[in-house]
Write a protein that holds these residues in place. Structure first.
Motif, short mmCIF file in Angstrom:
data_model
loop_
_atom_site.label_atom_id
_atom_site.label_comp_id
_atom_site.label_asym_id
_atom_site.label_seq_id
_atom_site.Cartn_x
_atom_site.Cartn_y
_atom_site.Cartn_z
N ASP A 29 51.38 56.66 47.59
CA ASP A 29 51.01 56.39 48.83
C ASP A 29 51.69 57.26 49.99
O ASP A 29 52.94 57.26 49.88
CB ASP A 29 51.10 54.83 49.32
CG ASP A 29 50.10 53.89 48.96
OD1 ASP A 29 49.12 54.31 48.70
OD2 ASP A 29 50.61 52.76 48.84
N ILE A 30 50.80 58.10 50.69
CA ILE A 30 51.29 59.07 51.58
C ILE A 30 51.16 58.44 52.88
O ILE A 30 49.65 58.52 53.21
CB ILE A 30 50.81 60.23 51.32
CG1 ILE A 30 51.12 60.77 49.79
CG2 ILE A 30 51.59 61.41 52.05
CD1 ILE A 30 52.66 60.80 49.36
N SER A 31 52.13 58.74 53.90
CA SER A 31 51.87 58.00 55.24
C SER A 31 51.26 59.20 56.21
O SER A 31 51.62 60.27 55.42
CB SER A 31 53.22 57.51 55.78
OG SER A 31 53.89 58.68 56.07
N LEU A 32 50.69 59.06 57.07
CA LEU A 32 50.23 60.39 57.81
C LEU A 32 51.46 61.47 58.22
O LEU A 32 51.17 62.36 58.12
CB LEU A 32 49.72 59.57 59.11
CG LEU A 32 49.03 60.89 59.90
CD1 LEU A 32 47.81 61.30 59.33
CD2 LEU A 32 48.47 60.07 61.29
N ILE A 33 52.33 60.76 58.77
CA ILE A 33 53.55 61.89 58.88
C ILE A 33 54.11 62.60 57.81
O ILE A 33 54.11 63.65 57.93
CB ILE A 33 54.59 60.96 59.84
CG1 ILE A 33 55.74 62.02 60.15
CG2 ILE A 33 55.35 59.89 59.04
CD1 ILE A 33 55.22 62.91 61.33
N GLN A 34 54.07 61.78 56.64
CA GLN A 34 54.44 62.34 55.38
C GLN A 34 53.40 63.50 55.17
O GLN A 34 53.73 64.52 54.68
CB GLN A 34 54.70 61.35 54.15
CG GLN A 34 55.79 60.54 54.56
CD GLN A 34 55.93 59.47 53.26
OE1 GLN A 34 54.90 58.91 52.72
NE2 GLN A 34 57.07 58.84 53.23
#
Length: 149
Positions: A29-34
Motif C-alpha cells: 500500500d502506497i499513500s499519495l504523498i509516498q
C-alpha cells in the motif's frame, strides 16, 4: 458565477487525491504523498532530502517520516552526500523503481482512459488550460505553501 472551489473539490475526489492510499502495487500500500516522493526521486538527478521536500512543499520533519517509512519498505535508499555528510541523497532501490514504474503506468492508463472520452480539440484545450493554470499558480503568492488556518 460557477463555484470554483466546488469544481476543484469534485475533480480532486474523482482523481482520488483524498484517498488515504493511492495505489496498491504487489501487495504494497502506497499513500499519495509516498507516490509523489517516489515520482520526484525517480525524475530528479540524485536529489537531496531538502530538494524533494521543497519540490513537494512539505516541511522537512513530515517529509523525513515519510522517507523513513519508504526506507523501511525497501523502496528508497538514503546515502550521505560525499561532498557534505550532513546532506542525504535519495535514490530508489530496484523494488522502488518497480513500484514507481507501476504507479506511473496506472496513472498514465487512468489519464489515457479519461482523455479518450474527449475529441482531439477538447483534449488539447484541457491540456493547454492545465498549463495555463499551473503557470498562474506558480506566480501566485499563495502557491506551494501550506495553507494557514
Amino acid at each position: 458565477m460557477e463555484n470554483l472551489r466546488s469544481l476543484f473539490q469534485v475533480m480532486t475526489r474523482r482523481f482520488g487525491l483524498l484517498n488515504k492510499n493511492c495505489c496498491n502495487v504487489g501487495g504494497c500500500d502506497i499513500s499519495l504523498i509516498q507516490s509523489h516522493i517516489l515520482y520526484e526521486i525517480d525524475n530528479q538527478h540524485n536529489p537531496s532530502m531538502q530538494q524533494i521536500a521543497d519540490t513537494l512543499g512539505t516541511d522537512i520533519t513530515t517529509f523525513s517520516r515519510q522517507v523513513q517509512s519508504l526506507v523501511k519498505m525497501n523502496l528508497v535508499k538514503k546515502t550521505p552526500d560525499p561532498a557534505d555528510k550532513r546532506i542525504s541523497i535519495l535514490s530508489l532501490t530496484a523494488e522502488g523503481k518497480y513500484i514507481a514504474g507501476s504507479i506511473d503506468q496506472q496513472m498514465n492508463s487512468f489519464l489515457h482512459e479519461v482523455f479518450s472520452q474527449m475529441n482531439e480539440f477538447e483534449k488539447e484545450t484541457v491540456i493547454r488550460s492545465i498549463h495555463l493554470l499551473n503557470n498562474a499558480m506558480a506566480k501566485s503568492s499563495a502557491c506551494c505553501k501550506p495553507i494557514q488556518g
